[in-house]
Write a protein that holds these residues in place. Structure first.
Motif, PDB file in Angstrom:
ATOM      1  N   VAL A   1       0.865  -1.174   0.000  1.00  0.00           N
ATOM      2  CA  VAL A   1       0.000   0.000   0.000  1.00  0.00           C
ATOM      3  C   VAL A   1       0.901   1.224   0.000  1.00  0.00           C
ATOM      4  N   ASN A   2       0.299   2.385  -0.191  1.00  0.00           N
ATOM      5  CA  ASN A   2       1.060   3.643  -0.182  1.00  0.00           C
ATOM      6  C   ASN A   2       0.167   4.718   0.419  1.00  0.00           C
ATOM      7  N   SER A   3       0.174   4.817   1.747  1.00  0.00           N
ATOM      8  CA  SER A   3      -0.756   5.723   2.424  1.00  0.00           C
ATOM      9  C   SER A   3      -0.214   6.083   3.799  1.00  0.00           C
ATOM     10  N   PRO A   4      -0.785   7.113   4.441  1.00  0.00           N
ATOM     11  CA  PRO A   4      -0.378   7.448   5.810  1.00  0.00           C
ATOM     12  C   PRO A   4      -0.695   6.304   6.781  1.00  0.00           C
ATOM     13  N   GLU A   5      -0.182   6.432   7.975  1.00  0.00           N
ATOM     14  CA  GLU A   5      -0.326   5.373   8.977  1.00  0.00           C
ATOM     15  C   GLU A   5      -1.788   5.170   9.363  1.00  0.00           C
ATOM     16  N   GLU A   6      -2.163   3.903   9.519  1.00  0.00           N
ATOM     17  CA  GLU A   6      -3.474   3.525  10.035  1.00  0.00           C
ATOM     18  C   GLU A   6      -3.269   2.656  11.276  1.00  0.00           C
ATOM     19  N   THR A   7      -4.054   2.912  12.306  1.00  0.00           N
ATOM     20  CA  THR A   7      -3.912   2.128  13.528  1.00  0.00           C
ATOM     21  C   THR A   7      -5.290   1.769  14.086  1.00  0.00           C
ATOM     22  N   ILE A   8      -5.304   0.694  14.849  1.00  0.00           N
ATOM     23  CA  ILE A   8      -6.479   0.293  15.623  1.00  0.00           C
ATOM     24  C   ILE A   8      -5.994   0.018  17.036  1.00  0.00           C
ATOM     25  N   ASP A   9      -6.540   0.746  17.987  1.00  0.00           N
ATOM     26  CA  ASP A   9      -6.174   0.585  19.388  1.00  0.00           C
ATOM     27  C   ASP A   9      -7.376  -0.019  20.108  1.00  0.00           C
ATOM     28  N   ASP A  10      -7.218  -1.240  20.604  1.00  0.00           N
ATOM     29  CA  ASP A  10      -8.349  -2.017  21.096  1.00  0.00           C
ATOM     30  C   ASP A  10      -8.086  -2.497  22.522  1.00  0.00           C
ATOM     31  N   THR A  11      -9.059  -2.259  23.412  1.00  0.00           N
ATOM     32  CA  THR A  11      -8.954  -2.723  24.795  1.00  0.00           C
ATOM     33  C   THR A  11     -10.223  -3.469  25.182  1.00  0.00           C
ATOM     34  N   ASN A  12     -10.050  -4.712  25.613  1.00  0.00           N
ATOM     35  CA  ASN A  12     -11.154  -5.567  26.034  1.00  0.00           C
ATOM     36  C   ASN A  12     -10.897  -5.966  27.478  1.00  0.00           C
ATOM     37  N   GLN A  13     -11.841  -5.676  28.372  1.00  0.00           N
ATOM     38  CA  GLN A  13     -11.612  -6.011  29.764  1.00  0.00           C
ATOM     39  C   GLN A  13     -12.933  -6.333  30.453  1.00  0.00           C
ATOM     40  N   GLY A  14     -12.845  -7.125  31.526  1.00  0.00           N
ATOM     41  CA  GLY A  14     -14.062  -7.500  32.212  1.00  0.00           C
ATOM     42  C   GLY A  14     -13.804  -8.108  33.571  1.00  0.00           C
ATOM     43  N   ILE A  15     -14.888  -8.179  34.342  1.00  0.00           N
ATOM     44  CA  ILE A  15     -14.875  -8.816  35.656  1.00  0.00           C
ATOM     45  C   ILE A  15     -16.166  -9.603  35.792  1.00  0.00           C
ATOM     46  N   ALA A  16     -16.065 -10.797  36.340  1.00  0.00           N
ATOM     47  CA  ALA A  16     -17.245 -11.649  36.511  1.00  0.00           C
ATOM     48  C   ALA A  16     -17.211 -12.297  37.881  1.00  0.00           C
ATOM     49  N   LEU A  17     -18.361 -12.290  38.550  1.00  0.00           N
ATOM     50  CA  LEU A  17     -18.536 -12.947  39.840  1.00  0.00           C
ATOM     51  C   LEU A  17     -19.477 -14.126  39.651  1.00  0.00           C
ATOM     52  N   THR A  18     -19.060 -15.296  40.073  1.00  0.00           N
ATOM     53  CA  THR A  18     -19.895 -16.487  39.948  1.00  0.00           C
ATOM     54  C   THR A  18     -20.147 -17.078  41.331  1.00  0.00           C
ATOM     55  N   ALA A  19     -21.305 -17.686  41.467  1.00  0.00           N
ATOM     56  CA  ALA A  19     -21.653 -18.347  42.727  1.00  0.00           C
ATOM     57  C   ALA A  19     -22.461 -19.597  42.398  1.00  0.00           C
ATOM     58  N   ASP A  20     -22.100 -20.706  43.031  1.00  0.00           N
ATOM     59  CA  ASP A  20     -22.815 -21.968  42.862  1.00  0.00           C
ATOM     60  C   ASP A  20     -23.146 -22.537  44.234  1.00  0.00           C
ATOM     61  N   TRP A  21     -24.440 -22.827  44.424  1.00  0.00           N
ATOM     62  CA  TRP A  21     -24.904 -23.473  45.643  1.00  0.00           C
ATOM     63  C   TRP A  21     -25.409 -24.872  45.283  1.00  0.00           C
ATOM     64  N   PHE A  22     -24.867 -25.879  45.949  1.00  0.00           N
ATOM     65  CA  PHE A  22     -25.234 -27.264  45.671  1.00  0.00           C
ATOM     66  C   PHE A  22     -26.169 -27.773  46.771  1.00  0.00           C
ATOM     67  N   LEU A  23     -27.413 -28.072  46.367  1.00  0.00           N
ATOM     68  CA  LEU A  23     -28.405 -28.628  47.268  1.00  0.00           C
ATOM     69  C   LEU A  23     -28.459 -30.134  47.065  1.00  0.00           C
ATOM     70  N   ASP A  24     -29.432 -30.795  47.699  1.00  0.00           N
ATOM     71  CA  ASP A  24     -29.513 -32.252  47.580  1.00  0.00           C
ATOM     72  C   ASP A  24     -29.714 -32.695  46.137  1.00  0.00           C
ATOM     73  N   HIS A  25     -30.621 -32.020  45.437  1.00  0.00           N
ATOM     74  CA  HIS A  25     -30.948 -32.444  44.076  1.00  0.00           C
ATOM     75  C   HIS A  25     -30.878 -31.299  43.069  1.00  0.00           C
ATOM     76  N   HIS A  26     -30.383 -30.146  43.487  1.00  0.00           N
ATOM     77  CA  HIS A  26     -30.367 -28.992  42.598  1.00  0.00           C
ATOM     78  C   HIS A  26     -29.078 -28.199  42.769  1.00  0.00           C
ATOM     79  N   GLN A  27     -28.816 -27.396  41.751  1.00  0.00           N
ATOM     80  CA  GLN A  27     -27.703 -26.451  41.794  1.00  0.00           C
ATOM     81  C   GLN A  27     -28.223 -25.076  41.405  1.00  0.00           C
ATOM     82  N   ILE A  28     -27.940 -24.070  42.226  1.00  0.00           N
ATOM     83  CA  ILE A  28     -28.295 -22.685  41.923  1.00  0.00           C
ATOM     84  C   ILE A  28     -27.021 -21.965  41.486  1.00  0.00           C
TER      85      ILE A  28
END
Length: 720
Positions: A266-293
């Motif tokens: 190619v023959n052109s000025p500079e092209e850039t892509i600046d990309d930021t992907n971030q996250g936070i996740a909280l999980t909780a599992d409760w195990f009962l006699d016959h079920h899972q929440i």
């Protein structure tokens, strides 16, 4: 599945039992009534495949819509995907990371880090995974922390200056109660396109990433988790390399670029892509006699800064303006999912739950045009600034149950009720005079806003029958729903303000999952037919004045049908074979021409974009033992696909002919010392192809893929 993932019992070699979460419950792959393809994280690491784009050569039903920026790229399954750059359009293929659904298709281009496995669920999966799964789901499962201390280092170098280093550690912080892992990534690639103006390679990247998980188990009935991830990537991907042009003035202005089907300059000025992907996740599992929440609470943010050059000139001339943008994306999402699952194998096994998500997408685009004004016989500048975005709310309740009528016959029912609330805003200020419709790809000033609400139903019903202990069959019907949309973009006009109606689908699938030869041969087959109504797609429109623009429309009715094969054969302890193939007939059945389109072509019966009719992937792994713990590892993979049309308007220039890519590796490993070194060759036959072809007023451009030409690499992995 990696070739050495085999079970050894009394000297009997078998394929490993694969456990998936395709039904939001852990089940054997061979018992799940869904067409699922699995890629283990170990296999990805050995092949140095580090993005979702790489899986298109592993799973024939999957394709990737490559655009000039990752913001606009997306995944396709069975010929269906998202063809729009608007923040008001949700993806057709849902990307899920550890239970968290990503809201924008461009987020699926993130780099992979510390992956346990990737599950690709083919066909509509809206009942359990939500509205943006009308074509399928890519379910990414990352590694959980281990109790036993362990660590690893993985290093890779290529002869064309790609470098990658991955580090990780895992173990107990408080034995039996708290454990954690952490992994980090550093990578760099100069690129495989030469830019004459910049006098350096482009189409490369620099990446830094980190991922960590914590797992807290205060007792046997409760498990709490915290996941954190951050990936920053800076790319230099150009709009494309010129393939052909009939405009001799333009060809002279971009010299010394020479247009060709294998052009990498190619023959052109500079092209850039600046990309930021971030996250936070909280999980909780409760195990009962016959079920899972289970509860998953997640926050994610995606920021994307693009600086593209649209007409690929080194500078403005009297014939051509130099047009460039700066586009900024700030996407935030919050989601909460709560599920109740039955445990064990009772008369009825079920999952019920509720889901809420809030997605705010804000974008800012500045466009500059430096052009020659003949009236003043001097160069002038046009400028525009647009602020636009969407706000969406999604509420859903869902449930799916499997009714065990007897030991061999099961009945499956599921339903999801979805409520969508979607609004948009758009405000563009421009220096272009109001009496001009558009100049230098800049439209006059405008301001608009709007909102809509919709309620949709997704569901599934089917039967599953065990023909024998090792042969399972199923027949299912699925109803898919994709919510309303707005075509919100920089050059938005008043004609773009009407809401795009929801897209719905009806899918039928017949599957057969089999194991043979004492579970050394696994052979899975699926046949399917899916109809889509109000298909949402971008279409290039020609108005009465001869001007061209791209509009998001309800394109009408489309369908996709075909069959898929997924097979694995562990011939013996040292030889593994796999073959996957797909014949997918994705076609436009009844196209609805957009209003005011003066040149709408007849595309009925034509192929959908990004969907070759045939694809296959074959792999052979051979081990040669040297000592009790050391061996040579030979691996060869070949992926082939038939021709691909990239334009829904069926432009004859935008067809990529059929091609095949052959990769191989030669490795040496020591299971006692826990290290592996490998020499890799990519694209052995040096076959050039285009990841995308796009026709513009200047000519035909192609996106150059990473493996557009042969290159060599060496990798080293060490476990501690």
């Amino acid at each position: 599945m990696a070739a050495n993932d085999v079970e050894k019992s009394k000297d009997i070699i078998q394929l490993d039992t694969v456990v998936v979460t395709a039904t939001r419950r852990e089940q054997s792959l061979q018992k799940v009534p869904v067409a699922v393809s699995i890629i283990q994280g170990k296999a990805l690491d050995e092949k140095q495949q580090n993005s979702l784009e790489a899986i298109i050569k592993e799973i024939p039903s999957v394709n990737f819509n490559t655009m000039s920026t990752n913001k606009d790229s997306s995944l396709f399954i069975r010929g269906i995907g998202t063809i729009s750059t608007s923040p008001g359009v949700e993806p057709s293929v849902s990307t899920v990371i550890d239970g968290v659904v990503l809201s924008r298709p461009g987020q699926a281009t993130l780099d992979l880090l510390d992956i346990d496995r990737i599950e690709v669920l083919r066909g509509p999966q809206g009942t359990l995974f939500g509205k943006n799964a009308t074509a399928g789901v890519v379910n990414i499962v990352t590694k959980n922390p281990t109790e036993k201390p362990e660590a690893y280092v993985d290093v890779y170098f290529s002869d064309d200056h790609e470098q990658r280093v991955k580090l990780g550690a895992s173990g107990a912080l408080i034995p039996g109660i708290l454990k954690a892992n952490v992994s980090a990534l550093l990578s760099n690639f100069d690129g495989n396109i030469y830019n004459f103006k910049m006098q350096q390679d482009v189409n490369g990247y620099r990446t830094q990433g980190i991922r960590s998980k914590f797992e807290y188990n205060p007792n046997d009935a409760v498990s709490l988790g915290l996941a954190l991830d951050y990936v920053h990537k800076k790319s230099t991907a150009p709009f494309g390399a010129l393939v052909s042009s009939s405009n001799t003035d333009y060809l002279e202005s971009i010299a010394p670029v020479i247009a060709s089907s294998e052009n990498r300059t190619v023959n052109s000025p500079e092209e850039t892509i600046d990309d930021t992907n971030q996250g936070i996740a909280l999980t909780a599992d409760w195990f009962l006699d016959h079920h899972q929440i289970s509860s998953i609470t997640a926050l994610r943010q995606w920021k994307n800064d693009q600086r593209p050059i649209y007409n690929y000139l080194p500078e403005a001339t009297q014939q051509f303006a130099l047009i460039h943008d700066r586009g900024e994306v700030d996407s935030k999402q919050f989601s909460q999912e709560l599920r109740l699952s039955s445990l064990g194998e009772g008369r009825v096994n079920y999952v019920v739950g509720a889901y809420f998500s809030k997605n705010d997408n804000d974008e800012k685009t500045q466009r500059y045009a430096h052009w020659y004004d003949a009236t003043i016989q001097d160069y002038a500048d046009d400028y525009a600034l647009a602020y636009f975005g969407t706000e969406s709310r999604n509420y859903a309740i869902f449930g799916e149950g499997t009714w065990n009528l007897n030991q061999r016959l099961r009945f499956i029912t599921g339903l999801r009720l979805t409520r969508d609330e979607l609004s948009f805003y758009h405000n563009r200020q421009a220096t272009v005079p109001s009496y001009l419709e558009s100049r230098n790809n800049i439209r006059t000033a405008v301001a608009n806003s709007g909102s809509t609400t919709e309620t949709g139903l997704s569901g599934r019903a089917g039967i599953q029958f065990d023909i024998s202990p090792t042969i399972n069959s199923y027949l299912t019907y699925s109803r898919g729903y994709k919510g309303p949309a707005y075509n919100v973009y920089f050059n938005m006009r008043n004609i773009d303000t009407p809401v795009i109606d929801p897209e719905t689908s009806n899918a039928y699938e017949l599957g057969l999952k089999t194991q043979w030869l004492n579970n050394t041969l696994r052979l899975n087959l699926a046949a399917f037919y899916t109809e889509y109504d109000n298909f949402q797609a971008n279409f290039r429109v020609i108005d009465n004045a001869g001007g061209a623009s791209t509009r998001l429309i309800n394109a009408g009715a489309v369908s996709t049908k075909g069959f898929e094969l997924d097979s694995h054969y562990q011939v013996n302890e040292n030889l593994y074979l796999s073959l996957a193939a797909a014949n997918i007939h994705a076609r436009i059945d009844n196209f609805k021409c957009p209003p005011a389109d003066a040149a709408c072509p007849n595309v009925n019966g034509k192929t959908l974009p990004n969907s070759p009719d045939w694809k296959l992937s074959a792999q052979v792994n051979q081990y040669i033992p040297l000592t009790a713990h050391r061996r040579i590892e030979l691996s060869s993979q070949y992926a082939w696909q038939s021709q691909t049309q990239f334009d829904i308007g069926q432009n004859e220039l935008t067809i990529q002919p059929s091609y095949g890519i052959w990769n191989a590796s030669l490795g040496l490993s020591d299971t006692a010392a826990h290290w592996r070194v490998a020499f890799l060759v990519r694209n052995i036959l040096d076959k050039s192809y285009s990841a995308r072809l796009a026709a513009t007023s200047y000519g035909l451009y192609r996106n150059v893929p990473r493996d557009d030409q042969r290159y060599l690499g060496i990798s080293f992995h060490k476990d501690f």
